[in-house]
Design an enzyme around this catalytic site. Structure first.
Site, PDB file in Angstrom:
ATOM      1  N   ASN A 153       0.748  -1.077  -0.033  1.00  0.00           N
ATOM      2  CA  ASN A 153      -0.018   0.096  -0.033  1.00  0.00           C
ATOM      3  C   ASN A 153       0.835   1.250  -0.171  1.00  0.00           C
ATOM      4  O   ASN A 153       0.377   2.450  -0.310  1.00  0.00           O
ATOM      5  CB  ASN A 153      -0.957  -0.050   1.051  1.00  0.00           C
ATOM      6  CG  ASN A 153      -0.280   0.024   2.589  1.00  0.00           C
ATOM      7  OD1 ASN A 153       0.821  -0.414   2.687  1.00  0.00           O
ATOM      8  ND2 ASN A 153      -0.978   0.374   3.397  1.00  0.00           N
ATOM      9  N   LYS A 176      12.693  -7.466   0.610  1.00  0.00           N
ATOM     10  CA  LYS A 176      11.617  -8.307  -0.274  1.00  0.00           C
ATOM     11  C   LYS A 176      10.532  -7.503  -0.183  1.00  0.00           C
ATOM     12  O   LYS A 176       9.707  -7.466   0.745  1.00  0.00           O
ATOM     13  CB  LYS A 176      11.457  -9.733   0.517  1.00  0.00           C
ATOM     14  CG  LYS A 176      10.502 -10.502  -0.277  1.00  0.00           C
ATOM     15  CD  LYS A 176       9.016 -10.760   0.674  1.00  0.00           C
ATOM     16  CE  LYS A 176       8.145 -11.330  -0.067  1.00  0.00           C
ATOM     17  NZ  LYS A 176       7.809 -10.480  -1.430  1.00  0.00           N
ATOM     18  N   GLY A 229       2.633  -5.265   7.487  1.00  0.00           N
ATOM     19  CA  GLY A 229       1.271  -6.323   6.427  1.00  0.00           C
ATOM     20  C   GLY A 229       0.404  -6.574   7.404  1.00  0.00           C
ATOM     21  O   GLY A 229       0.291  -5.796   8.448  1.00  0.00           O
ATOM     22  N   SER A 230      -0.027  -7.806   7.056  1.00  0.00           N
ATOM     23  CA  SER A 230      -1.327  -8.155   7.847  1.00  0.00           C
ATOM     24  C   SER A 230      -0.838  -8.998   9.301  1.00  0.00           C
ATOM     25  O   SER A 230       0.230  -9.262   9.489  1.00  0.00           O
ATOM     26  CB  SER A 230      -1.960  -9.222   7.074  1.00  0.00           C
ATOM     27  OG  SER A 230      -1.246 -10.550   7.105  1.00  0.00           O
ATOM     28  N   GLU A 253       4.541  -4.295  11.964  1.00  0.00           N
ATOM     29  CA  GLU A 253       3.433  -3.227  11.834  1.00  0.00           C
ATOM     30  C   GLU A 253       2.458  -3.797  11.070  1.00  0.00           C
ATOM     31  O   GLU A 253       2.550  -4.007  10.068  1.00  0.00           O
ATOM     32  CB  GLU A 253       3.937  -1.782  10.964  1.00  0.00           C
ATOM     33  CG  GLU A 253       4.906  -0.912  11.989  1.00  0.00           C
ATOM     34  CD  GLU A 253       4.354  -0.521  13.228  1.00  0.00           C
ATOM     35  OE1 GLU A 253       3.066  -0.355  13.585  1.00  0.00           O
ATOM     36  OE2 GLU A 253       5.203  -0.469  14.228  1.00  0.00           O
ATOM     37  N   CYS A 287      -3.067   1.476   6.905  1.00  0.00           N
ATOM     38  CA  CYS A 287      -3.372   0.949   8.283  1.00  0.00           C
ATOM     39  C   CYS A 287      -3.769   1.665   9.214  1.00  0.00           C
ATOM     40  O   CYS A 287      -4.491   1.640  10.271  1.00  0.00           O
ATOM     41  CB  CYS A 287      -2.191   0.070   8.588  1.00  0.00           C
ATOM     42  SG  CYS A 287      -0.869   0.905   8.746  1.00  0.00           S
ATOM     43  N   GLN A 334      -8.123  -8.036  -3.231  1.00  0.00           N
ATOM     44  CA  GLN A 334      -8.690  -7.290  -2.179  1.00  0.00           C
ATOM     45  C   GLN A 334     -10.252  -6.727  -2.335  1.00  0.00           C
ATOM     46  O   GLN A 334     -10.917  -6.449  -1.643  1.00  0.00           O
ATOM     47  CB  GLN A 334      -7.573  -5.822  -2.280  1.00  0.00           C
ATOM     48  CG  GLN A 334      -7.947  -5.026  -1.335  1.00  0.00           C
ATOM     49  CD  GLN A 334      -7.917  -5.467   0.254  1.00  0.00           C
ATOM     50  OE1 GLN A 334      -7.020  -6.240   0.679  1.00  0.00           O
ATOM     51  NE2 GLN A 334      -8.881  -5.197   1.094  1.00  0.00           N
ATOM     52  N   GLU A 465       8.971   2.805  14.444  1.00  0.00           N
ATOM     53  CA  GLU A 465       9.781   3.362  13.217  1.00  0.00           C
ATOM     54  C   GLU A 465       9.653   4.638  12.935  1.00  0.00           C
ATOM     55  O   GLU A 465       9.100   5.511  13.890  1.00  0.00           O
ATOM     56  CB  GLU A 465       8.776   2.808  11.935  1.00  0.00           C
ATOM     57  CG  GLU A 465       8.589   1.373  11.929  1.00  0.00           C
ATOM     58  CD  GLU A 465       7.996   0.871  10.649  1.00  0.00           C
ATOM     59  OE1 GLU A 465       6.812   1.417  10.366  1.00  0.00           O
ATOM     60  OE2 GLU A 465       8.566   0.054   9.995  1.00  0.00           O
TER      61      GLU A 465
HETATM   62  C1  UN1 Z   1      -0.082   7.312   6.573  1.00  0.00           C
HETATM   63  O1  UN1 Z   1      -0.939   7.226   7.126  1.00  0.00           O
HETATM   64  O2  UN1 Z   1       0.436   8.334   6.193  1.00  0.00           O
HETATM   65  O3  UN1 Z   1       0.958   0.778   6.161  1.00  0.00           O
HETATM   66  C2  UN1 Z   1       1.203   6.058   6.770  1.00  0.00           C
HETATM   67  C3  UN1 Z   1       0.425   1.697   6.524  1.00  0.00           C
HETATM   68  C4  UN1 Z   1       1.143   2.361   7.585  1.00  0.00           C
HETATM   69  C5  UN1 Z   1       1.545   3.559   7.033  1.00  0.00           C
HETATM   70  C6  UN1 Z   1       0.630   4.989   7.237  1.00  0.00           C
HETATM   71  N1  UN1 Z   1       2.277   1.680   7.896  1.00  0.00           N
HETATM   72  O4  UN1 Z   1      -0.762   2.091   5.983  1.00  0.00           O
END
Ligand code: UN1
Length: 484
Positions: A153, A176, A229-230, A253, A287, A334, A465
């Protein structure tokens, strides 16, 4: 397929290497268009990449911070100057709109230039020792080989904010990227490679996670894994990372089910804008997206109407068309997930206020109208499970206390937002929201690159992060005692 030679190749030990197979990178705005052909490596490629990263580690970890700074700064400059071209490439493979794609490339450039500076700011500490004549020093050292596993994403920003600190602090990397978006990953690696990274410092292995990810997570020569990821994949990675003899450090994350609370005293325009930006832009595929609007009675109907009206003005279309506000869903799989949740919401008895239909456009793509549900009970699946699409639900709350309770009533804890003009409620929400990120009168998604990012509960595992906090994951501390 015998097109391996024509594909963009993997980078292993400073060599661009063919792989046994090839991935066709399909444009979700027009599935007739192949964005490019990309090497599809396997376990053996991952193995070679780990060996190359290990071999490159001693020299790189001992290199001058000036060298690391200069390479990252050069790469940042090239990314910034090619942001239109690379933004177009990113939008073509991922489906976010062109301004979103260009913005993401610019963000990746900013991350690289911030981290270039961090290479020069690796701090230590010195405390008085307890024994007479004892000096102590606390220093930070690189971890070793870091495996970076990134999602589809944010095809360039997330790799940038994992790879840049890894390199700045003296680690070597095996990267990766997600299968669906190899083009942005390849471009980032190509830029960093040409910016002057020594061979083996950054290795790219494109291909299926089942093969490459498992080598990275179980190989004794990999010291740490940074993954986005998930939740199910994150849990598998965590199990693999501790199963072997090396007990890797990890930074995971994962999902979110992020609440946006709207109180009676909110500015309605602000609330509607936060809701629409946070839930539906980037096709809801963040996310940090708001997927649960928790709204007190006095503003409920006006809010629902306001969001529906605003959705009416948004055009869903080809990511590269200037008049599109929202691009397609990333792929068929998706899209099917999104549509199945829309169906589940209907069957659970929620009211579909707006959208939720698959759309036809001039080009064949995965177009979906954003969906807004109201009268959503907090126990419904659409209120509890992460969908990762443009689907949001509205739940009623009596007052602030109930809204706060509902906001926290989830297994996730990434981002939480509130729209209010009450300082008291804003302050209380900031203190009591069980989330890694709290926003007041702002969309839950959209983050600054110099601030720490991460969540709580099932959303995240391990240190934060981004920004200067990234040092906590990408370095290991040494405590030295000296008597002269
Ligand atoms: C954002 O909202 O600008 O995978 C970043 C994601 C998050 C990053 C969001 N790790 O959507």
């Amino acid at each position: 397929m015998d097109t391996a030679k024509a594909a963009h190749r993997n980078l292993i030990g400073g060599e661009w290497c063919d792989a046994a197979d090839v991935t066709q990178n399909v444009n979700p705005s027009d599935t007739r268009e192949i964005v490019g052909l990309y090497a599809r490596g396997g376990a053996a490629d991952a193995q070679h990449a780990v060996e190359a990263a290990r071999a490159a580690f001693p020299a790189w970890s001992g290199s001058s911070p000036q060298l690391r700074h200069d390479i990252l700064a050069r790469a940042a400059h090239e990314l910034q100057s090619r942001r239109e071209e690379l933004g177009r490439l990113l939008s073509s493979e991922e489906g976010k709109t062109l301004p979103e794609g260009i913005g993401e490339v610019a963000r990746a450039a900013s991350v690289l230039s911030f981290m270039a500076g961090e290479a020069l700011r690796i701090r230590g500490d010195r405390l008085p020792g307890l024994q007479p004549g004892s000096d102590t020093e606390v220093t930070r050292e690189p971890l070793g080989v870091v495996g970076v596993i990134s999602p589809w994403n944010f095809p360039i920003a997330i790799p940038a904010w994992k790879i840049a600190p890894a390199l700045a602090y003296g680690n070597t990397v095996v990267f990766k990227p997600a299968d669906l978006v190899p083009a942005s990953a390849w471009a980032l690696v190509d830029i960093l490679h040409r910016a002057g990274l020594p061979d083996g410092v950054l290795n790219l292995v494109m291909g299926p996670g089942s093969q490459i990810g498992s080598v990275l997570c179980s190989h004794p020569e990999v010291d740490a894994i940074s993954f986005t990821g998930s939740v199910p994949t994150g849990r598998r990675i965590a199990a693999d990372c501790v199963a072997g003899p090396s007990m890797k450090r990890m930074q995971l994350e994962m999902g979110g089910k992020n609440p946006l609370v709207i109180l009676d005293d909110a500015d309605l325009d602000v609330a509607v804008e936060c809701a629409v930006q946070g839930a539906f832009f980037s096709t809801g595929q963040r996310c940090t997206a708001s997927s649960r609007f928790i709204v007190t009675e006095g503003i409920h109907d006006r809010f629902v109407q306001g969001v529906a009206r605003r959705l009416e003005t948004l055009r869903i279309g080809h990511a590269l068309r200037a008049d599109s506000h929202i691009g397609p869903v990333v792929d068929r799989k998706q899209l099917d997930v999104d549509l199945s949740y829309i169906d589940i919401g209907r069957k659970e008895g929620a009211r579909l206020v707006w959208g939720g239909e698959r759309l036809e456009r001039d080009t064949p793509g995965f177009y979906l109208q954003p969906a807004l549900f109201s009268e959503v009970d907090p126990s419904m699946r659409i209120a509890r499970e992460e969908i990762f699409g443009p689907v949001a639900s509205v739940t009623r709350a009596r007052d602030f206390e109930e809204a706060l309770h509902l906001a926290n009533d989830t297994e996730f804890g990434l981002a939480a937002g509130i729209c209010t003009t009450s300082l008291r409620h804003a302050s209380q929400f900031k203190r009591q929201a069980q989330a890694g990120i709290v926003k007041v009168n702002q969309a839950t998604s959209g983050l600054d690159y110099h601030l720490p990012f991460g969540g709580r509960k099932a959303s995240s595992y391990g240190p934060r992060e981004q920004g200067q906090y990234a040092v906590d994951f990408y370095t290991v501390i040494k405590t030295a005692y000296t008597s002269a």
